[in-house]
Design an enzyme around this catalytic site. Structure first.
Site, PDB file in Angstrom:
ATOM      1  N   SER A 151       0.759  -1.181   0.075  1.00 16.72           N
ATOM      2  CA  SER A 151       0.151   0.070   0.057  1.00 16.72           C
ATOM      3  C   SER A 151       0.946   1.505  -0.103  1.00 16.72           C
ATOM      4  O   SER A 151       2.114   1.161   0.420  1.00 16.72           O
ATOM      5  CB  SER A 151      -0.831   0.017   1.257  1.00 16.72           C
TER       6      SER A 151
HETATM    7  N1  SAH Z   1      -0.794  -4.805   4.097  1.00 16.47           N
HETATM    8  C1  SAH Z   1       0.130  -5.268   2.666  1.00 16.47           C
HETATM    9  C2  SAH Z   1      -0.811  -4.721   1.472  1.00 16.47           C
HETATM   10  C3  SAH Z   1      -1.022  -6.119   0.679  1.00 16.47           C
HETATM   11  S1  SAH Z   1      -2.434  -5.816  -0.667  1.00 16.47           S
HETATM   12  C4  SAH Z   1       1.403  -4.378   2.704  1.00 16.47           C
HETATM   13  O1  SAH Z   1       1.770  -3.704   3.395  1.00 16.47           O
HETATM   14  O2  SAH Z   1       2.184  -5.028   1.856  1.00 16.47           O
HETATM   15  C5  SAH Z   1      -3.509  -6.812   0.267  1.00 16.47           C
HETATM   16  C6  SAH Z   1      -3.202  -8.386   0.335  1.00 16.47           C
HETATM   17  O3  SAH Z   1      -4.356  -8.908   0.896  1.00 16.47           O
HETATM   18  C7  SAH Z   1      -2.746  -9.148  -0.680  1.00 16.47           C
HETATM   19  O4  SAH Z   1      -1.481  -9.753  -0.466  1.00 16.47           O
HETATM   20  C8  SAH Z   1      -4.010 -10.339  -0.954  1.00 16.47           C
HETATM   21  O5  SAH Z   1      -3.347 -11.354  -1.314  1.00 16.47           O
HETATM   22  C9  SAH Z   1      -4.198 -10.164   0.323  1.00 16.47           C
HETATM   23  N2  SAH Z   1      -5.761 -10.878   0.540  1.00 16.47           N
HETATM   24  C10 SAH Z   1      -6.905 -10.647  -0.044  1.00 16.47           C
HETATM   25  N3  SAH Z   1      -7.855 -11.276   0.548  1.00 16.47           N
HETATM   26  C11 SAH Z   1      -7.620 -11.931   1.444  1.00 16.47           C
HETATM   27  C12 SAH Z   1      -8.050 -12.631   2.508  1.00 16.47           C
HETATM   28  N4  SAH Z   1      -9.416 -12.855   2.404  1.00 16.47           N
HETATM   29  N5  SAH Z   1      -7.415 -13.012   3.628  1.00 16.47           N
HETATM   30  C13 SAH Z   1      -5.962 -12.844   3.652  1.00 16.47           C
HETATM   31  N6  SAH Z   1      -5.302 -12.000   2.614  1.00 16.47           N
HETATM   32  C14 SAH Z   1      -6.356 -11.530   1.627  1.00 16.47           C
END
Ligand code: SAH
Length: 227
Positions: free
Chosen positions: A62
């Site tokens: 993000s």
């Molecule tokens: N907080 C992260 C942002 C990653 S983007 C960072 O700082 O890098 C959001 C993430 O949510 C992705 O990696 C995606 O695979 C995950 N995601 C989406 N749906 C999900 C779910 N139901 N349970 C766990 N992870 C999920």
């Protein structure tokens, strides 16, 4: 001061403090966590730019401002137990770990969870526990949580997550009608059967995919999520 901590200080000043994030602990955490260690090697020189960046599995880390905004909205206390849904690179979990006692972070891609866990261990963030799974149903084994951060956008607030909020618990989650366009909501548990909700503004996250989120092909996963 080395070059990367200068870059982080500048990032915090220009992108985060100037846009209104004020909580000193949040600004300090954003200055401390080495964002460059959470982005792919070939993108390191972009690590402190004002935007999300691609990571593995087609996901993103993000935008720094959004991580700070969400962390501030969670109003964390040093004794809090936190759940993050969507650990991705582990960056937001690392930031949260500087503000709370314990962080449980769930990621649905095993590949991302493994590299996030390795990175957090190497960097010494030992109050973060990584789990592989569908975080739309929370993490019952470690519930309740004082705060829950959802780092991906869903069609509605998953009831499993509000159920796992402790008294006075805060849930911050992007919610929207289409999978790439959301409002950032804060849901607060005011009592055993009372929740309140605030709209913190427009955001854009990758989709939240799971039993109480979207399906892989962009439909609402469950009948009860229909408006
Ligand atoms: N907080 C992260 C942002 C990653 S983007 C960072 O700082 O890098 C959001 C993430 O949510 C992705 O990696 C995606 O695979 C995950 N995601 C989406 N749906 C999900 C779910 N139901 N349970 C766990 N992870 C999920």
């Amino acid at each position: 001061m080395d070059e990367t901590s200068l870059a982080r200080d500048r990032m915090v000043e220009e992108q985060i403090a100037r846009r209104g994030v004020q909580a000193p602990a949040v600004l300090a955490a954003m200055r401390t966590v080495p964002r460059e260690s959470f982005v792919p090697e070939e993108l390191r020189r972009h690590a402190h730019e004002d935007r999300p960046l691609p990571i593995a599995a087609g996901q993103t880390i993000s935008q720094p401002f959004v991580v700070a905004l969400m962390a501030e909205a969670l109003a964390l206390r040093p004794t809090d137990r936190v759940l993050e849904v969507g650990a991705g690179s582990g960056y937001a979990a690392a930031v949260l770990s500087r503000l709370a006692a314990q962080v449980h972070a769930v990621e649905r891609y095993a590949e991302l969870a493994a590299s996030a866990a390795g990175r957090l261990r190497e960097l010494g963030y030992d109050n973060v526990e990584l789990h592989i799974g569908d975080g739309t149903t929370g993490w019952p084994a470690a519930a309740p949580f004082d705060a829950i951060l959802v780092s991906a956008g869903g069609p509605a607030v998953p009831p499993a997550l509000t159920d796992q909020l402790a008294p006075d618990g805060r849930l911050v989650i992007p919610v929207g009608e289409t999978p790439g366009d959301q409002r950032l909501l804060r849901v607060t548990r005011n009592g055993p059967a009372t929740l309140s909700q605030e709209d913190l503004g427009a955001v854009r996250f990758v989709p939240l995919i799971g039993a109480q989120g979207w399906t892989e092909d962009g439909r609402r996963a469950a009948e009860w999520l229909r408006p």
